[in-house]
Motif scaffolding. Structure first.
Motif, PDB file in Angstrom:
ATOM      1  N   ALA A 128       9.492 -11.716 -51.293  1.00  0.00           N
ATOM      2  CA  ALA A 128      10.282 -10.329 -50.894  1.00  0.00           C
ATOM      3  C   ALA A 128       9.285  -9.249 -51.522  1.00  0.00           C
ATOM      4  CB  ALA A 128      11.526 -10.228 -51.607  1.00  0.00           C
ATOM      5  N   GLY A 129       8.936  -9.307 -52.459  1.00  0.00           N
ATOM      6  CA  GLY A 129       7.840  -8.724 -53.414  1.00  0.00           C
ATOM      7  C   GLY A 129       6.594  -8.269 -52.655  1.00  0.00           C
ATOM      8  N   LEU A 130       6.081  -9.510 -52.285  1.00  0.00           N
ATOM      9  CA  LEU A 130       4.787  -9.303 -51.500  1.00  0.00           C
ATOM     10  C   LEU A 130       4.993  -8.481 -49.899  1.00  0.00           C
ATOM     11  CD1 LEU A 130       3.587 -12.809 -51.732  1.00  0.00           C
ATOM     12  CD2 LEU A 130       2.296 -10.731 -52.591  1.00  0.00           C
ATOM     13  N   ILE A 131       6.092  -8.774 -49.466  1.00  0.00           N
ATOM     14  CA  ILE A 131       6.506  -7.852 -48.193  1.00  0.00           C
ATOM     15  C   ILE A 131       6.887  -6.499 -48.619  1.00  0.00           C
ATOM     16  CG2 ILE A 131       8.336  -7.876 -46.296  1.00  0.00           C
ATOM     17  CD1 ILE A 131       8.347 -10.818 -46.140  1.00  0.00           C
TER      18      ILE A 131
ATOM     19  N   THR B  84      -4.921  -0.162 -38.312  1.00  0.00           N
ATOM     20  CA  THR B  84      -5.867  -0.199 -39.400  1.00  0.00           C
ATOM     21  C   THR B  84      -6.025  -1.163 -40.387  1.00  0.00           C
ATOM     22  OG1 THR B  84      -6.309   2.273 -39.017  1.00  0.00           O
ATOM     23  CG2 THR B  84      -6.946   1.339 -41.227  1.00  0.00           C
ATOM     24  N   VAL B  85      -4.806  -1.416 -40.988  1.00  0.00           N
ATOM     25  CA  VAL B  85      -4.546  -2.493 -41.882  1.00  0.00           C
ATOM     26  C   VAL B  85      -4.766  -3.844 -41.420  1.00  0.00           C
ATOM     27  CG1 VAL B  85      -2.652  -3.562 -43.341  1.00  0.00           C
ATOM     28  CG2 VAL B  85      -3.168  -1.116 -43.105  1.00  0.00           C
ATOM     29  N   THR B  86      -4.280  -3.973 -40.048  1.00  0.00           N
ATOM     30  CA  THR B  86      -4.560  -5.532 -39.451  1.00  0.00           C
ATOM     31  C   THR B  86      -6.035  -5.684 -38.879  1.00  0.00           C
ATOM     32  OG1 THR B  86      -3.865  -4.796 -37.427  1.00  0.00           O
ATOM     33  CG2 THR B  86      -2.182  -5.863 -38.918  1.00  0.00           C
TER      34      THR B  86
ATOM     35  N   THR C  87       5.495  -4.796 -50.916  1.00  0.00           N
ATOM     36  CA  THR C  87       4.321  -4.205 -51.131  1.00  0.00           C
ATOM     37  C   THR C  87       3.563  -3.632 -49.972  1.00  0.00           C
ATOM     38  OG1 THR C  87       4.096  -5.465 -53.013  1.00  0.00           O
ATOM     39  CG2 THR C  87       1.821  -4.717 -52.276  1.00  0.00           C
ATOM     40  N   LEU C  88       3.518  -4.956 -48.806  1.00  0.00           N
ATOM     41  CA  LEU C  88       2.967  -4.281 -47.268  1.00  0.00           C
ATOM     42  C   LEU C  88       3.633  -3.317 -46.985  1.00  0.00           C
ATOM     43  CD1 LEU C  88       0.649  -4.959 -45.752  1.00  0.00           C
ATOM     44  CD2 LEU C  88       2.224  -6.690 -44.631  1.00  0.00           C
ATOM     45  N   GLY C  89       5.237  -3.193 -46.963  1.00  0.00           N
ATOM     46  CA  GLY C  89       5.969  -2.180 -46.614  1.00  0.00           C
ATOM     47  C   GLY C  89       5.466  -0.864 -47.084  1.00  0.00           C
ATOM     48  N   ILE C  90       5.347  -0.766 -48.540  1.00  0.00           N
ATOM     49  CA  ILE C  90       5.070   0.212 -49.213  1.00  0.00           C
ATOM     50  C   ILE C  90       3.556   0.831 -48.606  1.00  0.00           C
ATOM     51  CG2 ILE C  90       4.207   1.223 -51.252  1.00  0.00           C
ATOM     52  CD1 ILE C  90       6.514  -0.495 -52.459  1.00  0.00           C
ATOM     53  N   VAL C  91       2.663   0.052 -48.302  1.00  0.00           N
ATOM     54  CA  VAL C  91       1.226   0.378 -47.838  1.00  0.00           C
ATOM     55  C   VAL C  91       1.301   0.895 -46.494  1.00  0.00           C
ATOM     56  CG1 VAL C  91      -0.854  -0.401 -46.817  1.00  0.00           C
ATOM     57  CG2 VAL C  91       0.017  -1.276 -49.158  1.00  0.00           C
ATOM     58  N   MET C  92       2.425   0.414 -45.574  1.00  0.00           N
ATOM     59  CA  MET C  92       2.399   0.878 -44.393  1.00  0.00           C
ATOM     60  C   MET C  92       3.391   2.333 -44.365  1.00  0.00           C
ATOM     61  SD  MET C  92       1.455  -1.058 -42.028  1.00  0.00           S
ATOM     62  CE  MET C  92       2.265  -0.477 -40.514  1.00  0.00           C
ATOM     63  N   LEU C  93       4.219   2.271 -45.316  1.00  0.00           N
ATOM     64  CA  LEU C  93       4.784   3.780 -45.470  1.00  0.00           C
ATOM     65  C   LEU C  93       3.929   4.812 -46.015  1.00  0.00           C
ATOM     66  CD1 LEU C  93       7.612   5.125 -45.542  1.00  0.00           C
ATOM     67  CD2 LEU C  93       7.836   4.654 -47.751  1.00  0.00           C
ATOM     68  N   ILE C  94       3.243   4.481 -47.018  1.00  0.00           N
ATOM     69  CA  ILE C  94       1.937   5.453 -47.469  1.00  0.00           C
ATOM     70  C   ILE C  94       1.061   5.922 -46.314  1.00  0.00           C
ATOM     71  CG2 ILE C  94       0.053   5.831 -48.998  1.00  0.00           C
ATOM     72  CD1 ILE C  94       1.534   4.161 -51.077  1.00  0.00           C
ATOM     73  N   GLY C  95       0.588   5.004 -45.653  1.00  0.00           N
ATOM     74  CA  GLY C  95      -0.198   5.496 -44.446  1.00  0.00           C
ATOM     75  C   GLY C  95       0.337   6.108 -43.316  1.00  0.00           C
ATOM     76  N   THR C  96       1.871   5.820 -43.158  1.00  0.00           N
ATOM     77  CA  THR C  96       2.217   6.770 -42.122  1.00  0.00           C
ATOM     78  C   THR C  96       2.516   7.896 -42.582  1.00  0.00           C
ATOM     79  OG1 THR C  96       3.341   4.481 -41.283  1.00  0.00           O
ATOM     80  CG2 THR C  96       4.658   6.761 -40.704  1.00  0.00           C
ATOM     81  N   ILE C  97       3.003   8.304 -43.527  1.00  0.00           N
ATOM     82  CA  ILE C  97       3.259   9.572 -44.269  1.00  0.00           C
ATOM     83  C   ILE C  97       2.074  10.357 -44.226  1.00  0.00           C
ATOM     84  CG2 ILE C  97       4.370  10.995 -46.182  1.00  0.00           C
ATOM     85  CD1 ILE C  97       6.165   8.563 -46.617  1.00  0.00           C
ATOM     86  N   ALA C  98       0.818   9.895 -44.953  1.00  0.00           N
ATOM     87  CA  ALA C  98      -0.166  10.556 -45.061  1.00  0.00           C
ATOM     88  C   ALA C  98      -0.738  10.851 -43.630  1.00  0.00           C
ATOM     89  CB  ALA C  98      -1.344   9.451 -45.767  1.00  0.00           C
TER      90      ALA C  98
ATOM     91  N   ILE D  29      -5.102  -5.225 -49.356  1.00  0.00           N
ATOM     92  CA  ILE D  29      -3.713  -5.643 -49.831  1.00  0.00           C
ATOM     93  C   ILE D  29      -3.011  -6.579 -48.675  1.00  0.00           C
ATOM     94  CG2 ILE D  29      -1.444  -4.630 -50.325  1.00  0.00           C
ATOM     95  CD1 ILE D  29      -2.832  -2.239 -51.352  1.00  0.00           C
ATOM     96  N   ALA D  30      -3.337  -6.143 -47.412  1.00  0.00           N
ATOM     97  CA  ALA D  30      -2.639  -7.017 -46.560  1.00  0.00           C
ATOM     98  C   ALA D  30      -3.201  -8.269 -46.506  1.00  0.00           C
ATOM     99  CB  ALA D  30      -2.964  -6.295 -45.098  1.00  0.00           C
ATOM    100  N   LEU D  31      -4.585  -8.504 -46.694  1.00  0.00           N
ATOM    101  CA  LEU D  31      -4.870  -9.969 -46.770  1.00  0.00           C
ATOM    102  C   LEU D  31      -4.556 -10.777 -47.749  1.00  0.00           C
ATOM    103  CD1 LEU D  31      -8.617  -9.442 -45.837  1.00  0.00           C
ATOM    104  CD2 LEU D  31      -7.164 -10.563 -44.351  1.00  0.00           C
ATOM    105  N   PHE D  32      -4.391  -9.989 -49.077  1.00  0.00           N
ATOM    106  CA  PHE D  32      -3.642 -10.629 -50.371  1.00  0.00           C
ATOM    107  C   PHE D  32      -2.039 -11.295 -50.097  1.00  0.00           C
ATOM    108  CE2 PHE D  32      -1.127 -10.309 -53.939  1.00  0.00           C
ATOM    109  CZ  PHE D  32      -1.803 -11.426 -54.825  1.00  0.00           C
ATOM    110  N   VAL D  33      -1.248 -10.226 -49.123  1.00  0.00           N
ATOM    111  CA  VAL D  33      -0.034 -10.692 -48.956  1.00  0.00           C
ATOM    112  C   VAL D  33       0.114 -11.870 -47.971  1.00  0.00           C
ATOM    113  CG1 VAL D  33       2.138  -9.776 -47.850  1.00  0.00           C
ATOM    114  CG2 VAL D  33       0.637  -8.358 -49.448  1.00  0.00           C
ATOM    115  N   ILE D  34      -0.763 -11.670 -46.937  1.00  0.00           N
ATOM    116  CA  ILE D  34      -0.725 -12.634 -45.969  1.00  0.00           C
ATOM    117  C   ILE D  34      -1.236 -13.976 -46.416  1.00  0.00           C
ATOM    118  CG2 ILE D  34      -1.763 -13.673 -43.732  1.00  0.00           C
ATOM    119  CD1 ILE D  34      -1.603 -10.422 -43.053  1.00  0.00           C
TER     120      ILE D  34
END
Length: 91
Positions: free
Chosen positions: A8-11, A43-45, A13-24, A73-78
């Motif tokens: 759940a923590g890893l997922i 981009t992340v994939t 984390t990936l959600g936060i990365v997606m959120l940061i990218g989307t907002i940016a 981060i995505a590779l680490f999570v997966i």
């Protein structure tokens, strides 16, 4: 239970990365949230369709740094989720 919390923590984390990218990208490029989320995911994939690309210098520079960190981060999570799954299968 501990495995579930870790995944759940890893997922998250990936959600936060997606959120940061989307907002940016929404703020930097002026894209809709849908387009910004789509570009972040592509981009992340490392798919990189090329149908949407940053047009501002700020967006291009952000993309370089975001790709390096986001892909890592995505590779680490997966990898961590897969490792957890296979460890559970061996038990």
């Amino acid at each position: 239970m501990r495995r579930t919390i870790r995944i759940a923590g890893l997922i998250a984390t990936l959600g936060i990365v997606m959120l940061i990218g989307t907002i940016a990208y929404h703020n930097i490029e002026g894209w809709s949230y849908t387009d910004a989320f789509y570009f972040t995911g592509v981009t992340v994939t490392t798919v990189g369709y090329g149908d949407i690309v940053p047009s501002t210098d700020t967006g291009k520079i952000f993309t370089v740094f975001f790709a390096f960190t986001g892909i890592g981060i995505a590779l680490f999570v997966i990898t961590s989720i897969a490792e957890s799954y296979f460890e559970e299968q061996q038990r």
